[in-house]
Design a protein around this motif. Structure first.
Motif, mmCIF file in Angstrom:
data_model
loop_
_atom_site.group_PDB
_atom_site.id
_atom_site.type_symbol
_atom_site.label_atom_id
_atom_site.label_comp_id
_atom_site.label_asym_id
_atom_site.label_seq_id
_atom_site.Cartn_x
_atom_site.Cartn_y
_atom_site.Cartn_z
ATOM 1 N N HIS A 272 0.830 -1.207 0.000
ATOM 2 C CA HIS A 272 0.000 0.000 0.000
ATOM 3 C C HIS A 272 0.870 1.266 0.000
ATOM 4 O O HIS A 272 0.740 2.135 -0.860
ATOM 5 N N HIS A 276 1.776 4.482 -2.806
ATOM 6 C CA HIS A 276 1.849 5.940 -2.589
ATOM 7 C C HIS A 276 3.212 6.467 -3.061
ATOM 8 O O HIS A 276 3.304 7.515 -3.699
ATOM 9 N N GLU A 302 -4.994 7.707 -2.644
ATOM 10 C CA GLU A 302 -5.468 6.418 -2.129
ATOM 11 C C GLU A 302 -5.831 5.467 -3.264
ATOM 12 O O GLU A 302 -5.718 4.249 -3.122
ATOM 13 N N SER A 305 -2.527 3.723 -4.055
ATOM 14 C CA SER A 305 -2.044 2.787 -3.039
ATOM 15 C C SER A 305 -2.933 1.552 -2.981
ATOM 16 O O SER A 305 -2.462 0.421 -2.854
HETATM 17 ZN ZN LIG Z 1 -2.912 5.248 2.085
#
Ligand SMILES: [Zn+2]
Length: 506
Positions: A272, A276, A302, A305
């Motif tokens: 995740h 980013h 988001e 990610s």
């Molecule tokens: Zn995040």
């Protein structure tokens, strides 16, 4: 354009750039301090460091309050049509900030920061003691600050919550979100009931087998390497809560957290956060030259990610790609586990109390609960003291689970120490990436790339279509530019229904 106008625009751009160069020095230092505070700073050193950080931010804030800067920036905005698209994005962003902050004095700004700082300290104590009453007064103060910020804004919108959303996800409204979440409830609630009644049994016992920090670190490094993280321009370490910091053009940092009996948690948090970081590392260089590198919305961030974490990381193809390495690094975990069992375990649907540990399917409910409660708080039609009860009731209603205390209930997230309106961006991220995944699939064979570890092709597509324009557009315009379609929640819901329908045979 007349020569005179041209010269004045040039001059204003120069003025604005010079101030922002200086602002960026303060902010760069603040980010490094912030990273230090969350990773290695000793507990007793934190308060002093927090104050230094507040001092630097305040310096930066004051620079943008100079008459010369404001008049140059406003002039650029007035002539925005004459600017190139990078500078136009900058002028738009400065104008938004200007309207939002025009009536906020440096003294007020400082006062707000102190309230947020105090709220953070009280939240830590409250969470530690699982006692909401320690945090209740701070939460009321944070609400007051948010309402004051809205009242002071020159461009305030009629719906109070829209003003907060706009900070994180400009262009999105409460109405848009309500529509999305209503559709989610309509389709996901009955599906969750079917899943819970399904006879399918998914084995998860091996996910809690013990592994060392050292082997988890090796796994994290392997995963970052696999997905194309550039170690010459990025670093990784551990922190209590995993996060990513885009510190400078060639310095993106990620963290993870190792639990000895939850190795998959650190694997997926590193994927995740790695997502980013890829976004930060692969944005156009021009973003920095034109000072728009922080104009991305949180939902855009988001979406990326979660694209790596869920769409890629929890796919059959990715599990196939990494399975051999998993057995090599965690031999005792996988001695009696098949690739299929690992895939299924990573996608098990299980209503739970903690958002950050939630599975991909039930995650949306955690956000809906927060979205509904945030609106009650911001609209003022709720007594702060009654919030833990409301929280617990909603968990029972949507997920059929009830927190046993405030730590696993209303105190679990840090976000409300600095305001409201953040949570929906997590769900929006899932909805955006579902749309661009479908577009990507038309152009490249995504599963085949994953199976062969060809992240160059996937990241190349992301760079060209997803990452390139993010800082120059609000998310509705951006998603339309990528996919050619208006924003919709349907791609996400179709994906979830198909994936979990197959997995559970419902
Ligand atoms: Zn995040």
């Amino acid at each position: 354009m007349t020569a005179k106008m041209n010269a004045s625009l040039e001059k204003n751009l120069k003025t604005v750039y010079a101030v922002l160069d200086e602002v960026e020095r303060y902010n760069h230092a603040s980010r490094v301090l912030g990273f230090d505070q969350q990773t290695i700073c000793p507990p007793l050193g934190m308060e002093e460091q927090g104050e230094t950080s507040a001092f630097l931010s305040n310096k930066a804030f004051q620079l943008t309050k100079s008459k010369k800067f404001i008049s140059a920036a406003e002039d650029l905005y007035a002539n925005r049509k004459l600017l190139n698209e990078w500078d136009r994005a900058l002028a738009d962003s400065l104008h938004r900030d200007y309207l939002r902050n025009k009536n906020v004095t440096p003294a007020m700004d400082k006062q707000f920061s102190l309230i947020f700082n105090k709220a953070f300290v009280n939240w830590i104590q409250a969470k530690k003691n699982a006692d909401f009453s320690i945090f209740a007064d701070s939460l009321a103060q944070v609400r007051k600050v948010n309402l004051k910020q809205i009242a002071l804004a020159e461009n305030a919108k009629r719906v109070p919550y829209d003003n907060l959303l706009d900070i994180y996800e400009r262009g999105m409204t409460t109405k848009d979100l309500k529509k999305c979440f209503d559709a989610c409830k309509e389709r996901l609630v009955p599906m969750l009931q079917k899943i819970q009644k399904s006879k399918k049994k998914i084995r998860t016992d091996f996910l809690s087998r013990k592994v060392t920090d050292e082997s988890q670190r090796e796994m994290a490094k392997y995963l970052l390497q696999t997905m194309g993280f550039d170690f010459k321009r990025g670093a990784f370490t551990t922190s209590e809560h995993p996060f990513t910091d885009g510190i400078a053009p060639d310095d993106a940092r990620v963290t993870t957290h190792y639990y000895e009996n939850m190795f998959a948690s650190s694997m997926f948090s590193i994927i995740h956060e790695g997502g980013h970081a890829l976004f930060e590392m692969n944005q156009p260089r021009e973003n920095f030259a034109h000072h728009i590198q922080y104009c991305k919305t949180l939902g855009q961030h988001e979406s990326v990610s979660r694209f790596y974490e869920n769409r890629i990381g929890r796919s059959r193809a990715f599990v196939h790609l990494i399975f051999k390495k998993c057995k090599e690094i965690f031999p005792t975990v996988f001695e009696d586990v098949s690739e299929k069992q690992f895939y299924e375990a990573l996608n098990v649907v299980e209503p739970s109390l903690i958002r950050t540990e939630a599975d991909e399917f039930t995650y949306t409910f955690h956000i809906i609960i927060r979205f509904e409660i945030e609106q009650m708080i911001v609209n003022g039609n709720v007594d702060i003291q009654s919030l833990p009860q409301i929280w617990n009731d909603k968990y029972e209603e949507y997920l059929g689970v009830r927190p046993g205390n405030d730590r696993e209930g209303i105190l679990q997230d840090v976000h409300w120490t600095s305001g409201f309106g953040y949570f929906p961006t997590y769900s929006l991220g899932n909805m955006y990436n579902a749309m661009y995944y479908n577009k990507m699939k038309e152009e490249i064979d995504v599963d085949d790339c994953i199976l062969h570890g060809d992240f160059g092709t996937i990241n190349g597509w992301m760079k060209e279509y997803v990452w390139k324009f993010a800082d120059r557009m609000d998310s509705k315009t951006w998603i339309k530019k990528i996919t050619g379609r208006e924003f919709t929640v349907n791609d996400f819901l179709d994906y979830v229904e198909k994936k979990y329908g197959e997995l559970y045979g419902v």
